[in-house]
Design an enzyme around this catalytic site. Structure first.
Site, PDB file in Angstrom:
ATOM      1  N   THR A   1       0.837  -1.206   0.000  1.00 34.10           N
ATOM      2  CA  THR A   1       0.000   0.000   0.000  1.00 34.10           C
ATOM      3  C   THR A   1       0.871   1.255   0.000  1.00 34.10           C
ATOM      4  OG1 THR A   1      -1.534  -1.254   1.400  1.00 34.10           O
ATOM      5  CG2 THR A   1      -1.971   1.093   1.157  1.00 34.10           C
TER       6      THR A   1
ATOM      7  N   ARG B   1       7.978  -2.694   2.526  1.00 33.61           N
ATOM      8  CA  ARG B   1       8.085  -2.772   3.988  1.00 33.61           C
ATOM      9  C   ARG B   1       8.447  -4.189   4.378  1.00 33.61           C
ATOM     10  NH1 ARG B   1       3.409   0.811   6.791  1.00 33.61           N
ATOM     11  NH2 ARG B   1       3.964   2.306   5.182  1.00 33.61           N
TER      12      ARG B   1
ATOM     13  N   SER C   1       6.588   3.625   8.484  1.00 29.21           N
ATOM     14  CA  SER C   1       5.444   4.347   9.034  1.00 29.21           C
ATOM     15  C   SER C   1       5.125   3.960  10.474  1.00 29.21           C
ATOM     16  CB  SER C   1       4.244   4.149   8.121  1.00 29.21           C
ATOM     17  OG  SER C   1       3.205   5.002   8.511  1.00 29.21           O
ATOM     18  N   HIS C   2       3.951   3.391  10.692  1.00 29.37           N
ATOM     19  CA  HIS C   2       3.489   3.095  12.055  1.00 29.37           C
ATOM     20  C   HIS C   2       3.992   1.741  12.554  1.00 29.37           C
ATOM     21  CE1 HIS C   2       0.843   1.632   8.977  1.00 29.37           C
ATOM     22  NE2 HIS C   2       0.500   0.655   9.785  1.00 29.37           N
TER      23      HIS C   2
ATOM     24  N   LYS D   1       9.999   4.136   0.646  1.00 29.03           N
ATOM     25  CA  LYS D   1       8.922   4.653  -0.196  1.00 29.03           C
ATOM     26  C   LYS D   1       9.543   5.513  -1.292  1.00 29.03           C
ATOM     27  CE  LYS D   1       6.425   6.484   3.485  1.00 29.03           C
ATOM     28  NZ  LYS D   1       5.191   6.923   4.194  1.00 29.03           N
TER      29      LYS D   1
ATOM     30  N   ASP E   1       2.155   9.499  13.784  1.00 32.54           N
ATOM     31  CA  ASP E   1       2.791   8.177  13.664  1.00 32.54           C
ATOM     32  C   ASP E   1       4.280   8.293  13.388  1.00 32.54           C
ATOM     33  OD1 ASP E   1       2.669   9.010  11.012  1.00 32.54           O
ATOM     34  OD2 ASP E   1       2.331   6.982  10.251  1.00 32.54           O
TER      35      ASP E   1
ATOM     36  N   ASP F   1       6.298   8.222  10.818  1.00 37.36           N
ATOM     37  CA  ASP F   1       6.827   9.109   9.783  1.00 37.36           C
ATOM     38  C   ASP F   1       6.048  10.415   9.661  1.00 37.36           C
ATOM     39  OD1 ASP F   1       4.643   7.687   8.749  1.00 37.36           O
ATOM     40  OD2 ASP F   1       5.362   7.888   6.689  1.00 37.36           O
TER      41      ASP F   1
ATOM     42  N   ASP G   1       2.857  11.208   9.029  1.00 40.28           N
ATOM     43  CA  ASP G   1       1.762  11.496   8.096  1.00 40.28           C
ATOM     44  C   ASP G   1       0.373  11.193   8.668  1.00 40.28           C
ATOM     45  OD1 ASP G   1       2.147   8.764   7.952  1.00 40.28           O
ATOM     46  OD2 ASP G   1       2.344   8.681   5.757  1.00 40.28           O
ATOM     47  N   ARG G   2       0.318  10.505   9.815  1.00 40.66           N
ATOM     48  CA  ARG G   2      -0.990  10.219  10.417  1.00 40.66           C
ATOM     49  C   ARG G   2      -1.245  11.129  11.607  1.00 40.66           C
ATOM     50  NH1 ARG G   2      -2.257   3.836  10.455  1.00 40.66           N
ATOM     51  NH2 ARG G   2      -1.493   3.401   8.350  1.00 40.66           N
TER      52      ARG G   2
ATOM     53  N   THR H   1      -7.680   2.402  -1.198  1.00 44.67           N
ATOM     54  CA  THR H   1      -6.824   2.696  -0.041  1.00 44.67           C
ATOM     55  C   THR H   1      -5.398   3.027  -0.475  1.00 44.67           C
ATOM     56  OG1 THR H   1      -8.145   1.317   1.399  1.00 44.67           O
ATOM     57  CG2 THR H   1      -5.861   1.643   2.045  1.00 44.67           C
TER      58      THR H   1
ATOM     59  N   GLU I   1      -8.279   9.461   4.774  1.00 44.84           N
ATOM     60  CA  GLU I   1      -8.522   8.036   4.939  1.00 44.84           C
ATOM     61  C   GLU I   1      -8.943   7.765   6.376  1.00 44.84           C
ATOM     62  OE1 GLU I   1      -6.001   5.265   2.400  1.00 44.84           O
ATOM     63  OE2 GLU I   1      -4.511   6.600   3.277  1.00 44.84           O
TER      64      GLU I   1
ATOM     65  N   LYS J   1      -0.324  12.571   3.040  1.00 35.18           N
ATOM     66  CA  LYS J   1      -1.112  12.943   4.201  1.00 35.18           C
ATOM     67  C   LYS J   1      -0.177  13.607   5.203  1.00 35.18           C
ATOM     68  CE  LYS J   1      -1.153   8.164   6.002  1.00 35.18           C
ATOM     69  NZ  LYS J   1      -0.762   7.249   4.931  1.00 35.18           N
TER      70      LYS J   1
ATOM     71  N   ARG K   1      -8.756  -6.485   7.887  1.00 34.84           N
ATOM     72  CA  ARG K   1      -9.432  -5.281   8.374  1.00 34.84           C
ATOM     73  C   ARG K   1     -10.925  -5.411   8.051  1.00 34.84           C
ATOM     74  NH1 ARG K   1      -4.965  -2.654   9.662  1.00 34.84           N
ATOM     75  NH2 ARG K   1      -3.344  -2.145   8.157  1.00 34.84           N
TER      76      ARG K   1
HETATM   77  C1  VG1 Z   1      -2.687   1.225   5.817  1.00 34.95           C
HETATM   78  C2  VG1 Z   1      -3.947   2.071   5.841  1.00 34.95           C
HETATM   79  C3  VG1 Z   1      -4.003   2.949   4.614  1.00 34.95           C
HETATM   80  C4  VG1 Z   1      -2.734   3.815   4.551  1.00 34.95           C
HETATM   81  C5  VG1 Z   1      -1.510   2.918   4.591  1.00 34.95           C
HETATM   82  C6  VG1 Z   1      -0.218   3.697   4.639  1.00 34.95           C
HETATM   83  O1  VG1 Z   1      -2.703   0.376   4.689  1.00 34.95           O
HETATM   84  O2  VG1 Z   1      -5.091   1.249   5.917  1.00 34.95           O
HETATM   85  O3  VG1 Z   1      -5.160   3.735   4.663  1.00 34.95           O
HETATM   86  O4  VG1 Z   1      -2.715   4.577   3.377  1.00 34.95           O
HETATM   87  O5  VG1 Z   1      -1.549   2.079   5.745  1.00 34.95           O
HETATM   88  O6  VG1 Z   1      -0.174   4.564   5.738  1.00 34.95           O
HETATM   89  P1  VG1 Z   1      -3.126  -1.178   4.749  1.00 34.95           P
HETATM   90  O7  VG1 Z   1      -2.902  -1.717   3.365  1.00 34.95           O
HETATM   91  O8  VG1 Z   1      -2.284  -1.800   5.800  1.00 34.95           O
HETATM   92  O9  VG1 Z   1      -4.572  -1.174   5.153  1.00 34.95           O
HETATM   93  V1  VG1 Z   1       1.304   4.938   6.436  1.00 34.95           V
HETATM   94  O10 VG1 Z   1       1.010   6.031   7.619  1.00 34.95           O
HETATM   95  O11 VG1 Z   1       1.855   3.437   6.653  1.00 34.95           O
HETATM   96  O12 VG1 Z   1       2.317   5.562   5.174  1.00 34.95           O
HETATM   97 CO    CO Z   2       2.717   6.916   8.227  1.00 35.06          CO
END
Ligand code: VG1
Ligand code: CO
Length: 551
Positions: free
Chosen positions: A25, A29, A120-121, A133, A285, A287, A289-290, A352, A371, A384, A504
């Site tokens: 997504t 990773r 990210s998270h 990324k 989070d 990085d 962006d959340r 997504t 999102e 974001k 999910r």
């Molecule tokens: C998750 C979220 C999605 C978001 C993505 C990256 O993806 O659901 O909405 O864009 O993380 O966010 P997934 O495929 O695990 O549902 V971040 O903050 O990791 O760049």
């Molecule tokens: Co992030």
């Protein structure tokens, strides 16, 4: 670092290509251990540098969220960028660069793109995760055409090119160095981002709010937003010192899970939800962006947050002249749709992942987007943006001077309420997750017209998206059950996890303004929760009695 001679370019041969470098997504990773496999990072970077347009002779931005592996990766990428003819590499002191700040830096420096080092998270550290990324010249995540091409190159890669220079890149001070024929510019990663925020928001109004009787707590979760938040909230806006918690980026995020939700940011959540110490709380989070937004005894669901920002946008200087349109990802609730309808602006529904907003933003079709996964942003960059969302909320609060809970109540009494929840079942066996998913997918055609949680299933499909700007088609984006009263349940498999699979389950039910607007979402959605468990055999097939995370 060598500056008096030009190091040679070395070609390193791979015995065999890596078969698992398909971006998900949001980037590639994997565990930190995987990224430490010899040549693993190099393979993905080689493919990216070959595919990204304009690399030779262009400028490239690189930085990351500071997790374990960040500095090593910046060194490798610098030597590979030099070998690929990049003219100018722009990085930051300490290599610290949030995802939104990277997006801004790419745009500001007219770079051909950027490499953002983050998972990210996901947790970090030697036993955590790492990620890469690749962003394009618009500052946003590259579209699937590019990520697919990168994956394609990795699958048959037989070697990569790197500068033969083992000396370490010194990231401690801003400045400029030569690496072969390439210039390396080290800038402060916070300055440009802060300047952009000052253009968008009413810093005077927010400052008078924060200097008054409006205590705020911000949790940087030991991740990248610490230095940005400290500068903005404490230094510029004058909030008391200590407003920013966990503000020093750590390689392992202090052993935590830098995911701003009620489970992983529970300390902050408890402060806001179970005491009256603070009027406003927020977290970002890994990085940056959340965002998670909390008021005194009030949690703002991210889907509702997008709707409230849309309804109140003209209170904010950067959006005072109104919005061109809005967009949300498919699993995000339709709360923003109702606001867009009243404002008479377009509202788009995308798959997504932020990459799907890029074309709409570039074409000027939308101004805000978001999102359900705690992501909100606008046309100011192409990612974001966690701190942007926090400042947007503070700007609204500074203008309206009402408690956040009252703003939510007024919003629902005007637009109705979309009860919403996401249930995540993390790290389940891959076979079990795919078996469950494929079974429901196979059942879908026969579900239409069947009864479900006291309603009737009106549509059952696998979401597909045709991009209104470039016409590209994306399929397989989530199983939807749309019910005849506007409620819905969506199932998706995560594309960001690194262990097993994550299921999910997204649940949504609309109550009009005349209905009961103050229920607990888990109770309001209980019938849908029970019905999807029975239909998809979630407990039985995952072996889990309850979700890992409930939002
Ligand atoms: C998750 C979220 C999605 C978001 C993505 C990256 O993806 O659901 O909405 O864009 O993380 O966010 P997934 O495929 O695990 O549902 V971040 O903050 O990791 O760049
Ligand atoms: Co992030």
């Amino acid at each position: 670092m060598a500056s008096s001679f030009s190091p040679a370019i070395r070609t390193v041969r791979l015995e065999k290509p890596f078969s698992d470098q398909k971006p998900g997504t949001s980037g590639l990773r994997k565990s930190s251990k995987q990224f430490e496999t010899p040549h693993y990072l190099e393979s993905f970077i080689e493919a990216s540098l070959r595919v990204l347009p304009g690399v030779a002779g262009g400028s490239l931005v690189v930085g990351g969220d500071g997790r374990y592996g960040n500095r090593r990766a910046i060194g490798v990428i610098a030597r590979m960028a030099a070998a690929h003819g990049v003219a100018r590499l722009i990085t930051t002191t300490g290599g610290i660069l949030s995802t939104p700040a990277a997006s801004n830096l790419i745009r500001k420096t007219s770079a051909v793109g950027g490499v953002i080092l983050s998972a990210s998270h996901n947790p970090g550290g030697p036993d955590g995760d790492f990620g890469v990324k690749i962003n394009g010249a618009n500052g946003g995540p590259t579209p699937e055409s590019i990520t697919d091409a990168i994956y394609g190159v990795t699958q048959s890669l037989d070697g990569y090119q790197i500068l033969d220079d083992e000396s370490e890149l010194n990231l401690d001070q801003p400045g400029s160095h030569q690496l072969g024929a390439m210039t390396v510019e080290i800038v402060d990663g916070v300055d440009d981002y802060v300047a952009l925020m000052q253009k968008l928001f009413d810093f005077d109004a927010i400052s008078s709010l924060l200097r008054g009787t409006f205590p705020v707590a911000f949790d940087a979760m030991h991740a990248v937003t610490g230095p940005y938040a400290t500068r903005i909230f404490e230094v510029m806006l004058g909030a008391p010192s200590g407003t920013v918690r966990n503000g020093t980026p750590l390689e392992d995020f202090g052993g935590g899970h830098p995911d701003p939700n009620l489970t992983y940011a529970h300390e902050l959540a408890e402060l806001l939800l179970s005491s009256d110490t603070y009027r406003f709380g927020a977290a970002c989070d890994g990085d940056g962006d959340r965002n998670m937004i909390l008021g005194n005894r009030c949690f703002v669901n991210p889907s509702d947050s997008l709707a409230v920002l849309t309804a109140n946008a003209t209170l904010v200087p950067g959006y005072a002249s109104g919005l061109a349109g809005v967009a949300r990802s498919m699993p995000t609730s339709a709360a923003v749709d109702v606001v867009a309808k009243e404002l008479g602006i377009a509202c788009f529904e995308t798959p997504t992942g932020w990459k799907f907003f890029g074309n709409l933003l570039d074409a000027g079709r939308i101004t805000l987007c978001g999102e359900e996964s705690f992501g909100t942003g606008s046309n100011h960059i192409r990612e974001k943006d966690g701190l942007w969302a926090v400042l947007f909320w503070l700007n609204i609060l500074a203008k309206r001077r009402e408690p956040l809970a009252q703003i939510m109540a007024e919003h629902w009494s005007r637009f109705g309420r979309h009860y919403y929840s996401r249930h995540d079942y993390e790290a389940i066996a891959s076979d079990a997750a795919h078996g469950l998913y494929e079974r429901v997918k196979g059942m879908q055609p026969s579900l239409i017209g069947q009864s479900f949680a006291g309603r009737t299933i009106a549509t059952a499909d696998d979401f597909a998206y045709s991009d209104p700007v470039d016409g590209s088609l994306t399929t397989g984006q989530g199983l939807r059950l749309l019910l005849d009263d506007g409620s819905r349940v969506v199932l998706r498999l995560s594309g960001t996890g690194t262990q097993g699979a994550t299921l999910r389950v997204y649940l949504e039910s609309y109550v009009p303004a005349s209905g009961d607007l103050h229920q607990d979402p888990q109770i309001a959605l209980a019938d849908l929760i029970g019905a999807i468990d029975a239909l998809a055999q979630i407990k039985e097939r995952t072996g889990m009695n309850r979700p890992t995370v409930i939002t």
